[in-house]
Design a protein around this motif. Structure first.
Motif, PDB file in Angstrom:
ATOM      1  N   MET A  67       0.969  -1.220   0.116  1.00 43.05           N
ATOM      2  CA  MET A  67      -0.056  -0.053  -0.048  1.00 43.05           C
ATOM      3  C   MET A  67       1.066   1.341  -0.070  1.00 43.05           C
ATOM      4  SD  MET A  67      -3.120   0.294   2.468  1.00 43.05           S
ATOM      5  CE  MET A  67      -3.274   1.974   3.183  1.00 43.05           C
ATOM      6  N   PHE A  68       0.771   1.832  -0.983  1.00 41.85           N
ATOM      7  CA  PHE A  68       1.925   3.022  -1.395  1.00 41.85           C
ATOM      8  C   PHE A  68       1.571   4.282  -0.409  1.00 41.85           C
ATOM      9  CE2 PHE A  68       2.265   0.521  -5.085  1.00 41.85           C
ATOM     10  CZ  PHE A  68       3.577   0.162  -5.245  1.00 41.85           C
ATOM     11  N   GLN A  69       2.695   5.138  -0.161  1.00 42.11           N
ATOM     12  CA  GLN A  69       2.410   6.356   0.520  1.00 42.11           C
ATOM     13  C   GLN A  69       1.452   7.287  -0.043  1.00 42.11           C
ATOM     14  OE1 GLN A  69       6.331   7.872   1.583  1.00 42.11           O
ATOM     15  NE2 GLN A  69       5.649   9.476   2.912  1.00 42.11           N
ATOM     16  N   ASP A  70       1.529   7.349  -1.572  1.00 42.63           N
ATOM     17  CA  ASP A  70       0.381   8.167  -2.292  1.00 42.63           C
ATOM     18  C   ASP A  70      -0.564   7.516  -3.083  1.00 42.63           C
ATOM     19  OD1 ASP A  70       2.212   6.978  -3.804  1.00 42.63           O
ATOM     20  OD2 ASP A  70       2.833   8.892  -4.957  1.00 42.63           O
ATOM     21  N   PHE A  71      -0.885   6.108  -2.301  1.00 36.89           N
ATOM     22  CA  PHE A  71      -1.909   5.228  -2.945  1.00 36.89           C
ATOM     23  C   PHE A  71      -1.923   4.802  -4.521  1.00 36.89           C
ATOM     24  CE2 PHE A  71      -4.516   8.344  -0.238  1.00 36.89           C
ATOM     25  CZ  PHE A  71      -4.116   7.621   0.989  1.00 36.89           C
ATOM     26  N   GLN A  72      -1.241   5.447  -5.242  1.00 34.86           N
ATOM     27  CA  GLN A  72      -0.976   5.290  -6.454  1.00 34.86           C
ATOM     28  C   GLN A  72      -2.236   4.660  -7.114  1.00 34.86           C
ATOM     29  OE1 GLN A  72       2.904   3.764  -7.580  1.00 34.86           O
ATOM     30  NE2 GLN A  72       3.771   5.415  -6.386  1.00 34.86           N
ATOM     31  N   LEU A  73      -3.301   5.037  -7.205  1.00 40.25           N
ATOM     32  CA  LEU A  73      -4.372   4.458  -7.778  1.00 40.25           C
ATOM     33  C   LEU A  73      -4.502   4.756  -9.173  1.00 40.25           C
ATOM     34  CD1 LEU A  73      -7.134   5.220  -5.266  1.00 40.25           C
ATOM     35  CD2 LEU A  73      -6.261   2.822  -5.828  1.00 40.25           C
ATOM     36  N   PHE A  74      -4.870   3.965 -10.346  1.00 40.62           N
ATOM     37  CA  PHE A  74      -4.937   4.596 -11.612  1.00 40.62           C
ATOM     38  C   PHE A  74      -6.101   5.666 -11.799  1.00 40.62           C
ATOM     39  CE2 PHE A  74      -3.510   0.213 -11.798  1.00 40.62           C
ATOM     40  CZ  PHE A  74      -2.094   0.422 -12.011  1.00 40.62           C
ATOM     41  N   PRO A  75      -5.774   6.883 -12.251  1.00 33.96           N
ATOM     42  CA  PRO A  75      -6.727   7.910 -12.294  1.00 33.96           C
ATOM     43  C   PRO A  75      -7.817   7.604 -13.219  1.00 33.96           C
ATOM     44  CG  PRO A  75      -4.696   8.730 -13.172  1.00 33.96           C
ATOM     45  CD  PRO A  75      -4.349   7.288 -12.796  1.00 33.96           C
ATOM     46  N   HIS A  76      -7.454   7.044 -14.484  1.00 36.14           N
ATOM     47  CA  HIS A  76      -8.363   6.859 -15.445  1.00 36.14           C
ATOM     48  C   HIS A  76      -9.323   5.576 -15.389  1.00 36.14           C
ATOM     49  CE1 HIS A  76      -5.019   4.340 -16.112  1.00 36.14           C
ATOM     50  NE2 HIS A  76      -5.520   3.517 -17.235  1.00 36.14           N
ATOM     51  N   MET A  77      -9.150   4.875 -14.126  1.00 39.95           N
ATOM     52  CA  MET A  77      -9.686   3.659 -13.824  1.00 39.95           C
ATOM     53  C   MET A  77     -10.893   3.770 -12.738  1.00 39.95           C
ATOM     54  SD  MET A  77      -7.309   0.383 -14.108  1.00 39.95           S
ATOM     55  CE  MET A  77      -6.156   0.074 -15.167  1.00 39.95           C
ATOM     56  N   THR A  78     -12.132   3.119 -12.795  1.00 40.68           N
ATOM     57  CA  THR A  78     -12.869   3.556 -11.837  1.00 40.68           C
ATOM     58  C   THR A  78     -12.412   2.562 -10.479  1.00 40.68           C
ATOM     59  OG1 THR A  78     -14.111   1.466 -12.424  1.00 40.68           O
ATOM     60  CG2 THR A  78     -15.002   3.538 -13.329  1.00 40.68           C
ATOM     61  N   VAL A  79     -13.201   2.825  -9.338  1.00 40.24           N
ATOM     62  CA  VAL A  79     -12.738   2.186  -8.177  1.00 40.24           C
ATOM     63  C   VAL A  79     -12.788   0.638  -8.603  1.00 40.24           C
ATOM     64  CG1 VAL A  79     -13.524   1.362  -6.036  1.00 40.24           C
ATOM     65  CG2 VAL A  79     -13.410   3.844  -6.621  1.00 40.24           C
ATOM     66  N   TRP A  80     -13.839   0.071  -9.072  1.00 40.72           N
ATOM     67  CA  TRP A  80     -13.827  -1.228  -9.342  1.00 40.72           C
ATOM     68  C   TRP A  80     -12.778  -1.775 -10.207  1.00 40.72           C
ATOM     69  CZ3 TRP A  80     -16.278  -5.340  -7.457  1.00 40.72           C
ATOM     70  CH2 TRP A  80     -16.543  -6.608  -8.425  1.00 40.72           C
ATOM     71  N   GLN A  81     -12.444  -1.085 -11.436  1.00 41.95           N
ATOM     72  CA  GLN A  81     -11.117  -1.617 -12.176  1.00 41.95           C
ATOM     73  C   GLN A  81     -10.097  -1.564 -11.695  1.00 41.95           C
ATOM     74  OE1 GLN A  81     -12.082   1.680 -15.115  1.00 41.95           O
ATOM     75  NE2 GLN A  81     -13.234   0.243 -16.343  1.00 41.95           N
ATOM     76  N   ASN A  82      -9.947  -0.413 -10.627  1.00 39.25           N
ATOM     77  CA  ASN A  82      -8.548  -0.236  -9.977  1.00 39.25           C
ATOM     78  C   ASN A  82      -8.492  -1.526  -8.875  1.00 39.25           C
ATOM     79  OD1 ASN A  82      -6.682   2.175  -9.570  1.00 39.25           O
ATOM     80  ND2 ASN A  82      -8.674   3.177 -10.057  1.00 39.25           N
ATOM     81  N   ILE A  83      -9.597  -1.945  -8.484  1.00 37.07           N
ATOM     82  CA  ILE A  83      -9.220  -3.065  -7.444  1.00 37.07           C
ATOM     83  C   ILE A  83      -8.969  -4.384  -8.180  1.00 37.07           C
ATOM     84  CG2 ILE A  83     -10.788  -4.469  -5.858  1.00 37.07           C
ATOM     85  CD1 ILE A  83     -11.927  -1.997  -4.868  1.00 37.07           C
ATOM     86  N   LEU A  84      -9.853  -4.674  -9.225  1.00 35.84           N
ATOM     87  CA  LEU A  84      -9.531  -5.895 -10.075  1.00 35.84           C
ATOM     88  C   LEU A  84      -8.374  -6.032 -11.083  1.00 35.84           C
ATOM     89  CD1 LEU A  84     -13.264  -6.365 -11.081  1.00 35.84           C
ATOM     90  CD2 LEU A  84     -11.686  -8.163  -9.842  1.00 35.84           C
ATOM     91  N   GLY A 125      -9.307   9.375   2.674  1.00 29.44           N
ATOM     92  CA  GLY A 125      -9.650   8.052   3.355  1.00 29.44           C
ATOM     93  C   GLY A 125     -10.151   7.120   2.652  1.00 29.44           C
ATOM     94  N   GLN A 126     -11.191   7.581   1.449  1.00 30.89           N
ATOM     95  CA  GLN A 126     -11.684   6.733   0.646  1.00 30.89           C
ATOM     96  C   GLN A 126     -10.814   6.094  -0.204  1.00 30.89           C
ATOM     97  OE1 GLN A 126     -14.614   9.371  -0.939  1.00 30.89           O
ATOM     98  NE2 GLN A 126     -16.163   8.588   0.397  1.00 30.89           N
ATOM     99  N   LYS A 127      -9.792   6.972  -0.785  1.00 36.48           N
ATOM    100  CA  LYS A 127      -8.533   6.387  -1.535  1.00 36.48           C
ATOM    101  C   LYS A 127      -7.969   5.363  -0.794  1.00 36.48           C
ATOM    102  CE  LYS A 127      -7.979  10.467  -4.012  1.00 36.48           C
ATOM    103  NZ  LYS A 127      -6.959  11.623  -4.044  1.00 36.48           N
ATOM    104  N   GLN A 128      -7.693   5.605   0.216  1.00 28.26           N
ATOM    105  CA  GLN A 128      -7.066   4.872   1.237  1.00 28.26           C
ATOM    106  C   GLN A 128      -7.648   3.376   1.325  1.00 28.26           C
ATOM    107  OE1 GLN A 128      -6.775   5.682   5.210  1.00 28.26           O
ATOM    108  NE2 GLN A 128      -4.513   5.108   5.101  1.00 28.26           N
ATOM    109  N   ARG A 129      -9.183   3.440   1.526  1.00 32.90           N
ATOM    110  CA  ARG A 129      -9.771   2.129   1.468  1.00 32.90           C
ATOM    111  C   ARG A 129      -9.763   1.229   0.235  1.00 32.90           C
ATOM    112  NH1 ARG A 129     -13.995   2.232   5.923  1.00 32.90           N
ATOM    113  NH2 ARG A 129     -13.132   3.501   7.425  1.00 32.90           N
ATOM    114  N   VAL A 130      -9.683   2.224  -0.891  1.00 29.39           N
ATOM    115  CA  VAL A 130      -9.575   1.601  -2.250  1.00 29.39           C
ATOM    116  C   VAL A 130      -8.045   0.735  -2.239  1.00 29.39           C
ATOM    117  CG1 VAL A 130      -9.871   1.806  -4.713  1.00 29.39           C
ATOM    118  CG2 VAL A 130     -11.377   3.202  -3.109  1.00 29.39           C
TER     119      VAL A 130
END
Ligand SMILES: Nc1ncnc2c1ncn2[C@@H]1O[C@H](COP(=O)(O)OP(=O)(O)OP(=O)(O)O)[C@@H](O)[C@H]1O
Ligand SMILES: [Mg+2]
Length: 222
Positions: A67-84, A125-130
């Protein structure tokens, strides 16, 4: 599950980790404390294999989640796509199994309503949960968390402690890097203090009457 033996790491002649050794056993929660720039993130990145080491050895037979310090979620993907996304790349489970696992994690983390949203529209907080759901999709035995409370307020910090403890199966060991001593002493069994790339102290939290006070004293010493 993880054995770190005398590792050192420099960036362009700047020594960032000096002769670090530690053993991580299953089911333990280990904190890495230390001032900014001390080498906490670099150590986690070396464990994960994102940075190479110059000398020493890292022996690991565990599946690692990060779990990265800055989360590093993919901005162009939905939460569902990020998770899968990463879990699909592993190709060791059917899409049905993955979706079932994802639904379970979304429910546990109370973020089911966010699946169609994009990271740009989420709170910290939401980003962190994702980000946590995404790393747990790989069902790691060892979860590396880099500054999981950064940018969160005190009430939420308590939630992160509960969340990490409840959502990780008991078998999941964790290494948590944080400069937040209150948080670390609440969650970790053991804490290593890293300063200028060296381990300057190692403590078992329950053995100390005032672990935060002890760590603060060591912070001040060079
Ligand atoms: N890829 C890199 N190239 C050059 N220097 C780097 C690189 N990564 C880290 N460093 C340097 O290594 C040192 C340790 O950085 P690191 O990010 O590990 O510290 P940290 O303890 O995680 O700090 P913080 O609490 O601010 O997150 C810093 O001086 C940093 O500038
Ligand atoms: Mg860091």
């Amino acid at each position: 599950m993880l054995s770190i033996k005398n590792i050192s790491k420099s960036f362009a002649g700047n020594v960032v980790l000096k002769d670090i050794s530690m053993e991580i056993v299953p089911e333990s929660i280990v904190g890495i404390a230390g001032p900014s720039g001390g080498g906490k993130s670099t150590l986690l990145r070396c464990i994960q294999g994102l940075n190479t080491v110059d000398s020493g050895q890292i022996l690991c037979d565990s599946k690692i989640g990060f779990m990265f310090q800055d989360f590093q979620l993919f901005p162009h993907m939905t939460v569902w796509q990020n998770i899968l996304y990463a879990a699909k790349l592993e190709k060791n489970k059917s899409i049905y199994e993955l979706e079932e696992l994802a639904h379970g994690l979304l429910k546990k983390l109370d973020i089911e309503s966010l699946v169609e949203r994009y990271p740009g529209n989420l709170s910290g907080g939401q980003k962190q949960r994702v980000a946590l759901a995404r790393s747990l999709m790989l069902q790691p035995d060892l979860l590396l968390c880099d500054e999981p409370t950064s940018g969160l307020d005190i009430a939420t910090m308590g939630e992160v402690v509960d969340l990490l403890k409840s959502v990780c199966s008991k078998q999941t060991a964790m290494i948590i890097a944080s400069h937040d001593l209150d948080f670390l002493t609440r969650i970790a069994d053991r804490i290593f203090l890293i300063k200028n790339g060296q381990i300057i102290a190692h403590m078992v939290v329950k053995d100390l009457k005032d672990p935060i006070g002890y760590l603060r004293t060591l912070y001040g010493k060079s």
